[in-house]
Design a protein around this motif. Structure first.
Motif, short mmCIF file in Angstrom:
data_model
loop_
_atom_site.label_atom_id
_atom_site.label_comp_id
_atom_site.label_asym_id
_atom_site.label_seq_id
_atom_site.Cartn_x
_atom_site.Cartn_y
_atom_site.Cartn_z
N ASP A 134 43.11 47.80 43.16
CA ASP A 134 42.90 47.65 44.60
C ASP A 134 41.48 48.04 44.99
O ASP A 134 40.85 47.37 45.81
CB ASP A 134 43.89 48.47 45.39
CG ASP A 134 45.29 47.87 45.40
OD1 ASP A 134 45.42 46.69 45.04
OD2 ASP A 134 46.24 48.59 45.74
N SER A 135 40.94 49.10 44.40
CA SER A 135 39.58 49.52 44.73
C SER A 135 38.57 48.52 44.20
O SER A 135 37.50 48.34 44.77
CB SER A 135 39.27 50.93 44.22
OG SER A 135 39.24 50.94 42.82
N GLY A 136 38.90 47.81 43.13
CA GLY A 136 38.02 46.79 42.58
C GLY A 136 37.90 45.57 43.48
O GLY A 136 36.89 44.89 43.51
N LYS A 137 38.94 45.32 44.28
CA LYS A 137 38.92 44.20 45.22
C LYS A 137 37.92 44.42 46.34
O LYS A 137 37.37 43.49 46.90
CB LYS A 137 40.31 43.99 45.82
CG LYS A 137 41.33 43.48 44.85
CD LYS A 137 42.69 43.39 45.51
CE LYS A 137 43.77 43.02 44.51
NZ LYS A 137 45.09 43.04 45.12
N ASN A 138 37.69 45.70 46.67
CA ASN A 138 36.79 46.05 47.77
C ASN A 138 35.37 46.31 47.28
O ASN A 138 34.50 46.62 48.09
CB ASN A 138 37.32 47.27 48.51
CG ASN A 138 38.67 47.02 49.14
OD1 ASN A 138 38.95 45.91 49.59
ND2 ASN A 138 39.53 48.02 49.14
N ALA A 139 35.16 46.23 45.99
CA ALA A 139 33.81 46.49 45.46
C ALA A 139 32.88 45.33 45.80
O ALA A 139 33.30 44.18 45.86
CB ALA A 139 33.87 46.67 43.94
N PRO A 140 31.61 45.64 46.07
CA PRO A 140 30.64 44.57 46.37
C PRO A 140 30.48 43.65 45.17
O PRO A 140 30.47 44.09 44.02
CB PRO A 140 29.34 45.31 46.66
CG PRO A 140 29.57 46.74 46.34
CD PRO A 140 31.02 46.95 46.08
N GLN A 141 30.45 42.39 45.42
CA GLN A 141 30.26 41.39 44.37
C GLN A 141 28.79 41.19 44.11
O GLN A 141 28.00 41.09 45.02
CB GLN A 141 30.93 40.07 44.78
CG GLN A 141 32.42 40.20 45.05
CD GLN A 141 33.20 40.60 43.82
OE1 GLN A 141 32.96 40.09 42.74
NE2 GLN A 141 34.13 41.54 43.98
N GLY A 142 28.39 41.11 42.87
CA GLY A 142 26.98 41.02 42.54
C GLY A 142 26.56 39.84 41.80
O GLY A 142 26.85 38.81 41.54
N SER A 188 51.08 53.66 36.20
CA SER A 188 51.15 52.41 36.95
C SER A 188 50.44 52.54 38.30
O SER A 188 49.67 51.65 38.70
CB SER A 188 52.61 52.01 37.16
OG SER A 188 52.71 50.87 37.96
N GLN A 189 50.69 53.63 39.01
CA GLN A 189 50.04 53.86 40.30
C GLN A 189 48.53 53.97 40.15
O GLN A 189 47.78 53.47 40.99
CB GLN A 189 50.60 55.11 40.96
CG GLN A 189 52.02 54.95 41.44
CD GLN A 189 52.64 56.26 41.93
OE1 GLN A 189 52.11 57.34 41.71
NE2 GLN A 189 53.80 56.14 42.57
N LEU A 190 48.08 54.58 39.07
CA LEU A 190 46.64 54.70 38.82
C LEU A 190 46.02 53.32 38.61
O LEU A 190 44.97 53.01 39.18
CB LEU A 190 46.38 55.59 37.62
CG LEU A 190 44.92 55.77 37.20
CD1 LEU A 190 44.15 56.53 38.28
CD2 LEU A 190 44.84 56.50 35.88
N TYR A 191 46.67 52.47 37.82
CA TYR A 191 46.16 51.12 37.58
C TYR A 191 46.15 50.30 38.87
O TYR A 191 45.19 49.57 39.15
CB TYR A 191 46.99 50.40 36.52
CG TYR A 191 46.67 50.84 35.10
CD1 TYR A 191 45.36 50.97 34.66
CD2 TYR A 191 47.70 51.12 34.21
CE1 TYR A 191 45.08 51.38 33.36
CE2 TYR A 191 47.43 51.52 32.91
CZ TYR A 191 46.11 51.65 32.49
OH TYR A 191 45.83 52.04 31.21
N ILE A 192 47.20 50.41 39.67
CA ILE A 192 47.25 49.68 40.94
C ILE A 192 46.13 50.13 41.86
O ILE A 192 45.44 49.30 42.47
CB ILE A 192 48.63 49.87 41.61
CG1 ILE A 192 49.69 49.12 40.80
CG2 ILE A 192 48.61 49.40 43.06
CD1 ILE A 192 51.13 49.46 41.20
#
Length: 112
Positions: free
Chosen positions: A104-112, A96-100
């Protein structure tokens, strides 16, 4: 019966990827003598004192001798601590912690 009566469990595998007998020994809090192959070292984690190099012709003998010298009660406590981290509840929490973290890291990824 055998695991309850044992002070140390010896698993002299020639090859293995995972081992039910290793997990069973750990569930009884028994120190394990085994070769450093497959996932044995990572499964035992910090309770891997009695693992030996399978390429060393005297590795098993040295591990058996070391097993005679250890405090098997203290080593058994360490095995239990490692085993507790392998419970389904613990694994579920880590997953669960890994998925969270991934979300969370996907929210900070640059949008393309």
């Amino acid at each position: 019966v055998y695991f309850s009566a044992a002070d140390i469990v010896v698993l002299p595998f020639r090859s293995v990827s995972t081992s039910g007998s290793l997990l069973l020994a750990m569930s009884y809090g028994k120190p394990v003598i085994a070769p450093k192959i497959g996932g044995i070292a990572s499964t035992l984690a910090e309770a891997d004192d009695l693992l030996y190099d399978p390429d060393d012709d005297l590795g098993l003998l040295h591990a058996l001798n070391a097993g005679m010298e250890i405090n098997d009660v203290e080593m058994g406590k360490r095995v239990n601590q490692v085993c507790d981290r392998l419970s389904w509840a613990s694994i579920a929490q880590q997953t669960s912690q890994l998925y969270i973290k991934a979300l969370d890291s996907g929210k900070n990824a640059p949008q393309g």
